[in-house]
Enzyme design. Structure first.
Site, PDB file in Angstrom:
ATOM      1  N   GLU A  94       0.805  -1.455   0.161  1.00 34.36           N
ATOM      2  CA  GLU A  94      -0.334  -0.236  -0.708  1.00 34.36           C
ATOM      3  C   GLU A  94       0.960   1.279   0.126  1.00 34.36           C
ATOM      4  O   GLU A  94       1.925   1.724   0.530  1.00 34.36           O
ATOM      5  CB  GLU A  94      -0.967  -0.276   1.829  1.00 34.36           C
ATOM      6  CG  GLU A  94      -2.068  -1.205   1.430  1.00 34.36           C
ATOM      7  CD  GLU A  94      -2.394  -0.975   1.975  1.00 34.36           C
ATOM      8  OE1 GLU A  94      -2.031  -0.912   3.586  1.00 34.36           O
ATOM      9  OE2 GLU A  94      -4.431  -1.296   2.257  1.00 34.36           O
ATOM     10  N   CYS A 111       3.645   8.575   1.165  1.00 37.31           N
ATOM     11  CA  CYS A 111       4.081   7.487   2.206  1.00 37.31           C
ATOM     12  C   CYS A 111       3.837   5.510   1.726  1.00 37.31           C
ATOM     13  O   CYS A 111       3.698   5.633   1.060  1.00 37.31           O
ATOM     14  CB  CYS A 111       3.028   7.698   3.245  1.00 37.31           C
ATOM     15  SG  CYS A 111       3.499   6.381   4.509  1.00 37.31           S
ATOM     16  N   CYS A 118       5.965  -6.043   7.242  1.00 37.20           N
ATOM     17  CA  CYS A 118       6.608  -6.039   8.418  1.00 37.20           C
ATOM     18  C   CYS A 118       7.485  -7.043   9.413  1.00 37.20           C
ATOM     19  O   CYS A 118       6.155  -7.692  10.199  1.00 37.20           O
ATOM     20  CB  CYS A 118       6.433  -4.870   9.193  1.00 37.20           C
ATOM     21  SG  CYS A 118       7.412  -3.914  10.182  1.00 37.20           S
ATOM     22  N   CYS A 122       5.212  -4.512  15.988  1.00 35.26           N
ATOM     23  CA  CYS A 122       4.781  -3.831  16.412  1.00 35.26           C
ATOM     24  C   CYS A 122       3.676  -3.870  17.225  1.00 35.26           C
ATOM     25  O   CYS A 122       2.375  -4.163  16.093  1.00 35.26           O
ATOM     26  CB  CYS A 122       5.117  -1.724  16.373  1.00 35.26           C
ATOM     27  SG  CYS A 122       7.309  -1.354  15.850  1.00 35.26           S
ATOM     28  N   CYS A 125       1.148  -2.120  15.614  1.00 35.36           N
ATOM     29  CA  CYS A 125       0.509  -1.483  14.193  1.00 35.36           C
ATOM     30  C   CYS A 125      -0.505  -2.785  13.142  1.00 35.36           C
ATOM     31  O   CYS A 125      -0.328  -4.319  13.368  1.00 35.36           O
ATOM     32  CB  CYS A 125       2.017  -1.463  13.569  1.00 35.36           C
ATOM     33  SG  CYS A 125       2.473  -1.619  11.370  1.00 35.36           S
ATOM     34  N   SER A 205      11.546   6.914   8.306  1.00 39.10           N
ATOM     35  CA  SER A 205      11.633   6.618   9.199  1.00 39.10           C
ATOM     36  C   SER A 205      12.128   5.551   9.291  1.00 39.10           C
ATOM     37  O   SER A 205      11.831   4.445   8.991  1.00 39.10           O
ATOM     38  CB  SER A 205       9.928   6.935   9.007  1.00 39.10           C
ATOM     39  OG  SER A 205       8.987   6.456  10.065  1.00 39.10           O
ATOM     40  N   LEU A 229       9.713   6.639  18.173  1.00 36.74           N
ATOM     41  CA  LEU A 229       9.489   6.121  19.417  1.00 36.74           C
ATOM     42  C   LEU A 229       9.005   5.283  20.703  1.00 36.74           C
ATOM     43  O   LEU A 229       9.158   3.984  20.720  1.00 36.74           O
ATOM     44  CB  LEU A 229      10.383   7.730  20.001  1.00 36.74           C
ATOM     45  CG  LEU A 229      11.250   7.202  21.866  1.00 36.74           C
ATOM     46  CD1 LEU A 229      12.228   7.034  21.289  1.00 36.74           C
ATOM     47  CD2 LEU A 229      10.959   9.055  22.767  1.00 36.74           C
ATOM     48  N   ASN A 304      -4.128   5.448  16.044  1.00 39.78           N
ATOM     49  CA  ASN A 304      -5.341   5.298  15.462  1.00 39.78           C
ATOM     50  C   ASN A 304      -6.224   3.839  14.706  1.00 39.78           C
ATOM     51  O   ASN A 304      -5.225   2.877  15.267  1.00 39.78           O
ATOM     52  CB  ASN A 304      -4.887   5.354  13.681  1.00 39.78           C
ATOM     53  CG  ASN A 304      -4.863   7.229  13.763  1.00 39.78           C
ATOM     54  OD1 ASN A 304      -5.379   7.392  13.176  1.00 39.78           O
ATOM     55  ND2 ASN A 304      -2.984   7.338  13.187  1.00 39.78           N
ATOM     56  N   CYS A 347      -1.389   6.109   9.523  1.00 41.05           N
ATOM     57  CA  CYS A 347      -0.690   6.056  10.137  1.00 41.05           C
ATOM     58  C   CYS A 347      -0.479   4.950  11.032  1.00 41.05           C
ATOM     59  O   CYS A 347      -1.014   4.392  11.963  1.00 41.05           O
ATOM     60  CB  CYS A 347       1.246   6.523  11.668  1.00 41.05           C
ATOM     61  SG  CYS A 347       2.481   5.914  11.726  1.00 41.05           S
TER      62      CYS A 347
HETATM   63  S1  SF4 Z   1       4.753   0.415  13.187  1.00 38.15           S
HETATM   64 FE1  SF4 Z   1       6.452   0.111  11.208  1.00 38.15          FE
HETATM   65  S2  SF4 Z   1       8.126  -1.183  12.157  1.00 38.15           S
HETATM   66 FE2  SF4 Z   1       6.107  -1.076  13.442  1.00 38.15          FE
HETATM   67  S3  SF4 Z   1       5.594  -2.764  12.527  1.00 38.15           S
HETATM   68 FE3  SF4 Z   1       4.148  -1.074  11.590  1.00 38.15          FE
HETATM   69  S4  SF4 Z   1       5.756  -0.939  10.144  1.00 38.15           S
HETATM   70 FE4  SF4 Z   1       6.763  -2.285  11.445  1.00 38.15          FE
END
Ligand code: SF4
Length: 360
Positions: A94, A111, A118, A122, A125, A205, A229, A304, A347
Protein backbone atom coordinates in the site's frame (compact mmCIF):
# COMPACT_ATOMS: atom_id res chain seq x y z
CA UNK A 1 5.93 -12.34 -13.26
CA UNK A 2 7.55 -12.76 -16.68
CA UNK A 3 10.84 -14.65 -16.22
CA UNK A 4 14.10 -13.80 -17.97
CA UNK A 5 13.13 -10.36 -19.14
CA UNK A 6 15.52 -7.52 -18.38
CA UNK A 7 14.12 -4.98 -15.92
CA UNK A 8 14.52 -1.43 -17.22
CA UNK A 9 12.76 0.36 -14.38
CA UNK A 10 15.27 1.98 -12.05
CA UNK A 11 18.12 2.15 -14.59
CA UNK A 12 19.59 5.62 -14.93
CA UNK A 13 20.28 7.12 -18.35
CA UNK A 14 23.85 5.82 -18.55
CA UNK A 15 22.73 2.30 -17.61
CA UNK A 16 19.93 2.44 -20.16
CA UNK A 17 22.38 3.62 -22.82
CA UNK A 18 24.68 0.70 -22.05
CA UNK A 19 21.71 -1.61 -22.24
CA UNK A 20 20.64 -0.30 -25.64
CA UNK A 21 24.17 -0.69 -26.98
CA UNK A 22 24.35 -4.23 -25.54
CA UNK A 23 21.31 -5.24 -27.57
CA UNK A 24 22.68 -3.65 -30.75
CA UNK A 25 20.61 -0.45 -30.68
CA UNK A 26 21.51 3.24 -30.74
CA UNK A 27 22.34 4.77 -27.35
CA UNK A 28 20.12 7.81 -27.93
CA UNK A 29 17.04 5.59 -27.72
CA UNK A 30 17.73 5.38 -24.00
CA UNK A 31 16.73 9.02 -23.50
CA UNK A 32 13.43 8.47 -25.27
CA UNK A 33 12.63 5.42 -23.15
CA UNK A 34 13.70 7.20 -19.97
CA UNK A 35 11.34 10.07 -20.69
CA UNK A 36 8.44 7.70 -21.28
CA UNK A 37 9.07 6.03 -17.93
CA UNK A 38 9.71 9.06 -15.73
CA UNK A 39 7.50 11.70 -17.34
CA UNK A 40 4.62 9.55 -18.53
CA UNK A 41 4.83 6.44 -16.30
CA UNK A 42 4.51 4.26 -19.41
CA UNK A 43 5.31 0.58 -19.00
CA UNK A 44 4.34 -0.81 -22.40
CA UNK A 45 6.93 -0.40 -25.16
CA UNK A 46 4.05 -0.39 -27.65
CA UNK A 47 2.91 2.95 -26.18
CA UNK A 48 6.29 4.60 -26.87
CA UNK A 49 5.17 6.21 -30.08
CA UNK A 50 8.50 7.76 -31.06
CA UNK A 51 10.28 4.38 -31.17
CA UNK A 52 10.35 2.44 -34.46
CA UNK A 53 7.80 -0.35 -34.55
CA UNK A 54 10.48 -3.07 -34.87
CA UNK A 55 12.31 -1.77 -31.81
CA UNK A 56 9.11 -1.73 -29.75
CA UNK A 57 8.51 -5.33 -30.69
CA UNK A 58 12.08 -6.35 -29.92
CA UNK A 59 12.07 -4.63 -26.53
CA UNK A 60 8.78 -6.23 -25.64
CA UNK A 61 10.29 -9.69 -26.08
CA UNK A 62 13.45 -8.88 -24.11
CA UNK A 63 12.63 -6.34 -21.44
CA UNK A 64 10.02 -5.09 -19.04
CA UNK A 65 9.20 -1.97 -17.04
CA UNK A 66 7.49 -3.15 -13.88
CA UNK A 67 5.59 -0.10 -12.70
CA UNK A 68 3.15 -1.56 -10.17
CA UNK A 69 -0.53 -1.37 -11.02
CA UNK A 70 -3.01 0.28 -8.67
CA UNK A 71 -5.57 -2.46 -8.05
CA UNK A 72 -7.87 -0.65 -5.68
CA UNK A 73 -8.11 2.70 -4.00
CA UNK A 74 -9.95 4.70 -1.41
CA UNK A 75 -10.27 8.43 -0.93
CA UNK A 76 -10.67 9.97 2.52
CA UNK A 77 -12.94 12.89 3.32
CA UNK A 78 -9.79 14.95 3.81
CA UNK A 79 -8.50 14.07 0.30
CA UNK A 80 -5.94 11.46 1.44
CA UNK A 81 -5.75 8.57 -0.99
CA UNK A 82 -4.78 4.99 -0.22
CA UNK A 83 -3.66 2.77 -3.08
CA UNK A 84 -3.34 -0.99 -3.13
CA UNK A 85 -0.60 -1.84 -5.63
CA UNK A 86 0.34 -5.17 -7.16
CA UNK A 87 3.97 -6.12 -7.71
CA UNK A 88 5.39 -8.42 -10.42
CA UNK A 89 4.99 -11.51 -8.25
CA UNK A 90 1.40 -10.54 -7.33
CA UNK A 91 2.39 -9.50 -3.82
CA UNK A 92 0.53 -6.43 -2.64
CA UNK A 93 1.63 -3.27 -0.92
CA UNK A 94 0.00 0.00 0.00
CA UNK A 95 0.98 3.59 -0.52
CA UNK A 96 -0.75 6.68 0.82
CA UNK A 97 -0.96 10.08 -0.87
CA UNK A 98 -1.57 13.04 1.40
CA UNK A 99 -2.55 16.38 -0.17
CA UNK A 100 -0.55 19.46 0.78
CA UNK A 101 -2.43 22.69 0.14
CA UNK A 102 -5.54 22.95 -1.96
CA UNK A 103 -6.70 24.01 -5.38
CA UNK A 104 -4.67 24.02 -8.56
CA UNK A 105 -1.30 24.23 -6.88
CA UNK A 106 -1.83 21.37 -4.45
CA UNK A 107 0.94 18.79 -4.25
CA UNK A 108 1.07 15.39 -2.59
CA UNK A 109 3.29 13.69 -0.07
CA UNK A 110 3.58 9.98 -0.78
CA UNK A 111 4.12 7.52 2.03
CA UNK A 112 5.90 4.51 0.50
CA UNK A 113 6.35 0.91 1.60
CA UNK A 114 9.78 -0.72 1.56
CA UNK A 115 8.77 -4.27 2.47
CA UNK A 116 5.81 -6.54 1.89
CA UNK A 117 4.60 -6.74 5.49
CA UNK A 118 7.02 -5.95 8.31
CA UNK A 119 9.26 -8.14 10.51
CA UNK A 120 9.30 -5.73 13.48
CA UNK A 121 5.85 -6.66 14.80
CA UNK A 122 4.94 -3.53 16.78
CA UNK A 123 2.04 -4.55 18.97
CA UNK A 124 -0.23 -1.62 17.97
CA UNK A 125 0.36 -1.78 14.20
CA UNK A 126 -1.77 -3.49 11.55
CA UNK A 127 1.22 -4.08 9.26
CA UNK A 128 3.24 -5.61 12.08
CA UNK A 129 0.43 -8.03 12.87
CA UNK A 130 0.25 -9.22 9.26
CA UNK A 131 3.83 -10.60 9.32
CA UNK A 132 6.69 -10.26 6.86
CA UNK A 133 6.89 -11.57 3.31
CA UNK A 134 9.80 -9.96 1.50
CA UNK A 135 11.89 -6.87 0.84
CA UNK A 136 11.08 -4.62 -2.10
CA UNK A 137 13.70 -4.09 -4.80
CA UNK A 138 14.74 -0.46 -5.25
CA UNK A 139 12.98 -0.25 -8.59
CA UNK A 140 9.77 -1.45 -6.93
CA UNK A 141 10.01 1.44 -4.48
CA UNK A 142 10.57 3.88 -7.36
CA UNK A 143 7.83 2.12 -9.34
CA UNK A 144 5.45 2.56 -6.42
CA UNK A 145 5.86 6.33 -6.72
CA UNK A 146 5.43 6.21 -10.50
CA UNK A 147 2.42 3.88 -10.38
CA UNK A 148 0.76 6.03 -7.73
CA UNK A 149 1.47 9.24 -9.66
CA UNK A 150 0.07 7.71 -12.85
CA UNK A 151 -3.17 6.86 -11.08
CA UNK A 152 -3.33 10.24 -9.38
CA UNK A 153 -2.85 12.05 -12.71
CA UNK A 154 -5.60 9.92 -14.23
CA UNK A 155 -8.02 10.66 -11.41
CA UNK A 156 -7.22 14.37 -11.26
CA UNK A 157 -7.01 14.66 -15.07
CA UNK A 158 -3.61 16.27 -14.64
CA UNK A 159 -0.39 16.15 -16.64
CA UNK A 160 1.58 17.75 -13.84
CA UNK A 161 4.92 15.96 -13.43
CA UNK A 162 5.55 17.54 -10.01
CA UNK A 163 2.31 16.33 -8.50
CA UNK A 164 4.31 14.42 -5.87
CA UNK A 165 6.62 16.79 -4.02
CA UNK A 166 7.57 14.83 -0.89
CA UNK A 167 8.34 11.21 -0.11
CA UNK A 168 8.20 9.64 3.34
CA UNK A 169 9.51 6.12 3.87
CA UNK A 170 6.89 5.38 6.47
CA UNK A 171 4.54 2.86 4.85
CA UNK A 172 4.70 -0.91 5.29
CA UNK A 173 8.05 -2.20 6.54
CA UNK A 174 11.21 -1.03 8.29
CA UNK A 175 13.24 0.89 5.65
CA UNK A 176 16.60 0.40 7.37
CA UNK A 177 16.18 -3.38 7.25
CA UNK A 178 16.11 -3.04 3.46
CA UNK A 179 18.98 -0.61 3.51
CA UNK A 180 20.69 -0.95 0.13
CA UNK A 181 17.48 -0.96 -1.88
CA UNK A 182 16.16 2.00 0.10
CA UNK A 183 19.31 4.06 -0.57
CA UNK A 184 19.29 3.22 -4.29
CA UNK A 185 15.65 4.24 -4.50
CA UNK A 186 16.40 7.58 -2.80
CA UNK A 187 19.14 8.32 -5.33
CA UNK A 188 16.74 7.55 -8.16
CA UNK A 189 13.89 9.64 -6.75
CA UNK A 190 16.30 12.50 -6.11
CA UNK A 191 18.10 12.33 -9.47
CA UNK A 192 17.31 15.45 -11.52
CA UNK A 193 16.67 13.28 -14.55
CA UNK A 194 14.58 10.83 -12.53
CA UNK A 195 11.78 12.23 -10.39
CA UNK A 196 13.85 15.19 -9.19
CA UNK A 197 12.51 15.16 -5.62
CA UNK A 198 14.90 17.17 -3.43
CA UNK A 199 16.62 15.29 -0.60
CA UNK A 200 15.19 17.78 1.89
CA UNK A 201 11.76 16.61 0.75
CA UNK A 202 12.52 12.99 1.63
CA UNK A 203 12.05 11.50 5.13
CA UNK A 204 13.16 8.06 6.27
CA UNK A 205 11.38 6.68 9.31
CA UNK A 206 12.80 3.90 11.46
CA UNK A 207 11.58 1.95 14.46
CA UNK A 208 15.12 2.23 15.85
CA UNK A 209 17.47 0.16 13.67
CA UNK A 210 20.55 1.63 15.34
CA UNK A 211 23.18 0.17 13.00
CA UNK A 212 21.23 1.46 9.97
CA UNK A 213 20.99 4.93 11.53
CA UNK A 214 24.79 5.05 11.78
CA UNK A 215 25.19 3.91 8.16
CA UNK A 216 22.70 6.54 7.06
CA UNK A 217 24.67 9.23 8.89
CA UNK A 218 27.69 8.40 6.75
CA UNK A 219 25.81 8.71 3.42
CA UNK A 220 26.10 12.51 3.48
CA UNK A 221 22.47 13.02 2.51
CA UNK A 222 20.25 15.98 3.34
CA UNK A 223 17.22 13.83 4.10
CA UNK A 224 15.22 13.92 7.35
CA UNK A 225 15.46 11.06 9.82
CA UNK A 226 12.34 10.22 11.84
CA UNK A 227 12.51 7.76 14.72
CA UNK A 228 9.36 5.99 15.89
CA UNK A 229 9.90 6.12 19.63
CA UNK A 230 6.51 5.36 21.27
CA UNK A 231 7.98 4.69 24.72
CA UNK A 232 10.87 6.07 26.79
CA UNK A 233 11.61 3.16 29.09
CA UNK A 234 12.94 -0.17 27.92
CA UNK A 235 10.28 -2.37 29.55
CA UNK A 236 7.39 -0.66 27.79
CA UNK A 237 9.29 -0.18 24.53
CA UNK A 238 10.26 -3.89 24.45
CA UNK A 239 6.55 -4.60 24.40
CA UNK A 240 5.42 -1.93 21.94
CA UNK A 241 8.40 -2.03 19.54
CA UNK A 242 10.09 -5.45 19.84
CA UNK A 243 13.18 -4.17 17.97
CA UNK A 244 14.01 -2.50 21.30
CA UNK A 245 15.16 -5.89 22.61
CA UNK A 246 17.96 -5.79 20.04
CA UNK A 247 18.68 -2.06 20.32
CA UNK A 248 17.60 -0.77 23.74
CA UNK A 249 17.15 2.96 24.28
CA UNK A 250 20.80 3.49 25.25
CA UNK A 251 21.99 1.98 21.93
CA UNK A 252 19.36 3.93 20.00
CA UNK A 253 20.41 7.14 21.69
CA UNK A 254 24.09 6.50 20.85
CA UNK A 255 23.20 5.99 17.19
CA UNK A 256 21.10 9.16 17.09
CA UNK A 257 23.83 11.21 18.76
CA UNK A 258 26.23 9.91 16.12
CA UNK A 259 23.75 10.80 13.36
CA UNK A 260 23.34 14.35 14.66
CA UNK A 261 27.07 14.87 15.12
CA UNK A 262 27.83 13.74 11.56
CA UNK A 263 24.90 15.33 9.70
CA UNK A 264 24.20 18.35 11.89
CA UNK A 265 20.51 17.75 11.20
CA UNK A 266 17.59 17.72 13.60
CA UNK A 267 15.92 14.36 14.14
CA UNK A 268 12.15 13.98 14.41
CA UNK A 269 10.68 11.58 16.95
CA UNK A 270 7.27 10.05 16.32
CA UNK A 271 5.28 9.10 19.40
CA UNK A 272 1.93 7.35 19.02
CA UNK A 273 -0.47 8.22 21.85
CA UNK A 274 -2.00 5.06 23.31
CA UNK A 275 -4.59 5.68 25.99
CA UNK A 276 -3.59 4.37 29.42
CA UNK A 277 -0.33 2.96 28.00
CA UNK A 278 2.35 5.57 27.30
CA UNK A 279 0.90 8.94 28.36
CA UNK A 280 1.50 9.25 32.11
CA UNK A 281 3.38 12.09 33.75
CA UNK A 282 6.25 9.64 34.27
CA UNK A 283 6.29 8.91 30.52
CA UNK A 284 6.50 12.65 29.87
CA UNK A 285 9.38 13.03 32.34
CA UNK A 286 11.25 10.11 30.74
CA UNK A 287 10.83 11.64 27.32
CA UNK A 288 12.08 15.04 28.43
CA UNK A 289 15.13 13.43 30.02
CA UNK A 290 15.88 11.41 26.87
CA UNK A 291 15.19 13.97 24.17
CA UNK A 292 15.87 17.42 25.56
CA UNK A 293 19.65 17.15 25.15
CA UNK A 294 19.15 16.06 21.51
CA UNK A 295 17.32 19.26 20.41
CA UNK A 296 14.70 17.01 18.90
CA UNK A 297 11.36 17.65 17.23
CA UNK A 298 8.62 15.50 18.73
CA UNK A 299 5.53 14.58 16.75
CA UNK A 300 2.61 13.26 18.79
CA UNK A 301 0.25 11.02 16.83
CA UNK A 302 -3.10 10.12 18.41
CA UNK A 303 -3.56 6.37 17.87
CA UNK A 304 -5.64 5.23 14.94
CA UNK A 305 -7.61 2.24 16.12
CA UNK A 306 -7.19 -1.08 14.33
CA UNK A 307 -9.73 -3.93 14.36
CA UNK A 308 -8.60 -6.78 16.58
CA UNK A 309 -6.06 -4.76 18.60
CA UNK A 310 -6.80 -3.65 22.15
CA UNK A 311 -5.29 -0.18 22.06
CA UNK A 312 -7.51 2.88 22.11
CA UNK A 313 -7.23 6.48 21.11
CA UNK A 314 -6.97 8.97 23.99
CA UNK A 315 -9.53 11.74 24.50
CA UNK A 316 -8.65 15.32 23.42
CA UNK A 317 -8.16 16.53 27.04
CA UNK A 318 -5.72 13.71 27.75
CA UNK A 319 -3.83 14.50 24.55
CA UNK A 320 -3.65 18.18 25.53
CA UNK A 321 -2.42 17.29 29.01
CA UNK A 322 0.42 15.13 27.70
CA UNK A 323 1.29 17.77 25.12
CA UNK A 324 1.44 20.45 27.84
CA UNK A 325 3.76 18.37 30.07
CA UNK A 326 6.22 17.97 27.21
CA UNK A 327 6.05 21.60 26.12
CA UNK A 328 6.51 22.79 29.71
CA UNK A 329 9.53 20.50 29.94
CA UNK A 330 11.12 22.38 27.05
CA UNK A 331 10.54 19.95 24.18
CA UNK A 332 9.74 21.18 20.70
CA UNK A 333 6.48 19.27 20.29
CA UNK A 334 3.72 19.20 17.66
CA UNK A 335 0.49 17.28 17.39
CA UNK A 336 0.21 15.63 14.00
CA UNK A 337 -2.91 16.48 12.08
CA UNK A 338 -4.67 13.23 11.36
CA UNK A 339 -5.00 12.24 7.74
CA UNK A 340 -6.85 9.34 6.22
CA UNK A 341 -7.90 7.51 9.38
CA UNK A 342 -11.41 6.99 7.98
CA UNK A 343 -9.96 4.84 5.18
CA UNK A 344 -7.38 3.02 7.34
CA UNK A 345 -4.59 4.99 5.67
CA UNK A 346 -3.22 6.58 8.80
CA UNK A 347 -0.02 5.68 10.55
CA UNK A 348 0.04 2.04 11.68
CA UNK A 349 -3.14 1.13 9.77
CA UNK A 350 -1.65 -0.20 6.54
CA UNK A 351 -2.22 -3.85 5.85
CA UNK A 352 -2.56 -4.79 2.20
CA UNK A 353 -4.89 -7.66 2.99
CA UNK A 354 -7.71 -5.32 3.92
CA UNK A 355 -9.44 -5.75 0.58
CA UNK A 356 -12.83 -5.13 2.18
CA UNK A 357 -11.56 -1.63 2.91
CA UNK A 358 -11.46 -0.76 -0.76
CA UNK A 359 -14.14 0.22 -3.18
CA UNK A 360 -13.32 1.07 -6.76
S1 SF4 B 1 4.96 0.46 13.15
FE1 SF4 B 1 6.39 0.39 11.43
S2 SF4 B 1 8.11 -0.88 12.21
FE2 SF4 B 1 6.37 -1.24 13.59
S3 SF4 B 1 5.38 -3.08 12.73
FE3 SF4 B 1 4.34 -1.26 11.87
S4 SF4 B 1 5.39 -0.93 9.90
FE4 SF4 B 1 6.72 -2.26 11.13
Amino acid sequence: MVPNKDELLGKDIEELESYMISIGEAAFRARQIFKWIYSKEVNSFYDMSDLPRELRKKLDTMAQISIPRVLKQRVSQDGTRKYLLELRDKKRIESVLIPQGSGKNSRYTICVSTQVGCPIGCSFCATGQAGFQRNLDYFEIVGQVLGSRRELKRKLKSNEENLISNVVYMGMGEPLLNYNEMIKSIYMLNHPKGLGIGQRHITVSTAGEASGIKRLADEGMQITLAVSLHACDDTLRNHLVPLNRKYPLSALRDAIEYYISVTNRRVTFEYVLLDEVNMSKRDARNMIRLLKPLLANVNLIPYNEVDGLDYTKPSPPRIQQFFAWLAEGGLNVTLREEKGSDIMAACGQLKAGYSKMYRN
